[in-house]
Design a protein around this motif. Structure first.
Motif, PDB file in Angstrom:
ATOM      1  N   CYS A  79       0.839  -0.999  -0.058  1.00 24.03           N
ATOM      2  CA  CYS A  79       0.062  -0.054   0.053  1.00 24.03           C
ATOM      3  C   CYS A  79       0.675   1.018  -0.058  1.00 24.03           C
ATOM      4  O   CYS A  79       1.796   1.453   0.909  1.00 24.03           O
ATOM      5  CB  CYS A  79      -0.835   0.148   1.008  1.00 24.03           C
ATOM      6  N   CYS A 123      -0.121   3.196   3.527  1.00 27.20           N
ATOM      7  CA  CYS A 123       0.148   3.046   5.063  1.00 27.20           C
ATOM      8  C   CYS A 123       1.381   1.941   4.889  1.00 27.20           C
ATOM      9  O   CYS A 123       1.614   1.590   5.988  1.00 27.20           O
ATOM     10  CB  CYS A 123      -0.893   2.713   5.661  1.00 27.20           C
ATOM     11  N   HIS A 175       1.220  -1.229   4.246  1.00 28.05           N
ATOM     12  CA  HIS A 175       0.358  -2.532   4.576  1.00 28.05           C
ATOM     13  C   HIS A 175       0.706  -3.441   3.356  1.00 28.05           C
ATOM     14  O   HIS A 175       0.658  -2.925   2.382  1.00 28.05           O
ATOM     15  CB  HIS A 175      -0.991  -2.490   5.020  1.00 28.05           C
ATOM     16  N   CYS A 208      -6.684  -2.151   0.373  1.00 30.07           N
ATOM     17  CA  CYS A 208      -5.942  -2.302   1.539  1.00 30.07           C
ATOM     18  C   CYS A 208      -6.586  -2.700   2.659  1.00 30.07           C
ATOM     19  O   CYS A 208      -7.591  -1.850   2.927  1.00 30.07           O
ATOM     20  CB  CYS A 208      -4.899  -1.109   1.943  1.00 30.07           C
ATOM     21  N   CYS A 229      -5.988   0.490   5.677  1.00 28.30           N
ATOM     22  CA  CYS A 229      -6.534   1.839   5.371  1.00 28.30           C
ATOM     23  C   CYS A 229      -7.513   1.943   4.435  1.00 28.30           C
ATOM     24  O   CYS A 229      -7.896   3.068   4.535  1.00 28.30           O
ATOM     25  CB  CYS A 229      -5.289   2.763   5.221  1.00 28.30           C
ATOM     26  N   HIS A 246      -7.046   2.128   1.108  1.00 33.29           N
ATOM     27  CA  HIS A 246      -6.667   2.559  -0.204  1.00 33.29           C
ATOM     28  C   HIS A 246      -6.950   1.541  -1.054  1.00 33.29           C
ATOM     29  O   HIS A 246      -6.671   0.225  -0.839  1.00 33.29           O
ATOM     30  CB  HIS A 246      -5.301   3.076   0.026  1.00 33.29           C
TER      31      HIS A 246
END
Ligand SMILES: [Zn+2]
Length: 86
Positions: free
Chosen positions: A33, A36, A38, A70, A73, A75
Motif C-alpha cells: 500500500c 500506509c 500494509h 488495503c 487503510c 486505499h
C-alpha cells in the motif's frame, strides 16, 4: 469505515471474498500500500465498459480491472492484469 468495508465485501466476487485479505504480487513485485505500507489486500474487480469510462477514453480496455483494497487503510490500487495471490 466498517460500513464501507461491509459494502465492499458484498460487492466483491463471492469466490474471492471467501478467501479474505491476502498478499499479492504483480509483475513479480509484492504489492505494498503506497499510503500506509500494509501488504494485505482484499481482491476485487470492476467492469470498465461503462458510459463514463468510454467518455474519458478508456473504452479500448473494455474489460475488467482488478482492484486491491488495503485491509488496513482502505486505499484501492487498480491493475489491468490480475494480481497473483501469494
Ligand atoms: Zn493502506
Amino acid at each position: 469505515m466498517s460500513n464501507f468495508w461491509k459494502a465492499l465485501k458484498r460487492a466483491a466476487r463471492a469466490t474471492v471474498d471467501s478467501l479474505g485479505p491476502g498478499q499479492y504480487t504483480v509483475e513479480a513485485k509484492k504489492v505494498t500500500c503506497p499510503h500506509c505500507g500494509h501488504q494485505e489486500f482484499a481482491e476485487g474487480s470492476a467492469q470498465l465498459n461503462t458510459t463514463g469510462m468510454t467518455f474519458i477514453g478508456l473504452d479500448w480496455a473494455n474489460k475488467s480491472a482488478y482492484t486491491l483494497l488495503c485491509s488496513k487503510c482502505g486505499h484501492i490500487e487498480w491493475f489491468m492484469q490480475k494480481p497473483e495471490r501469494l
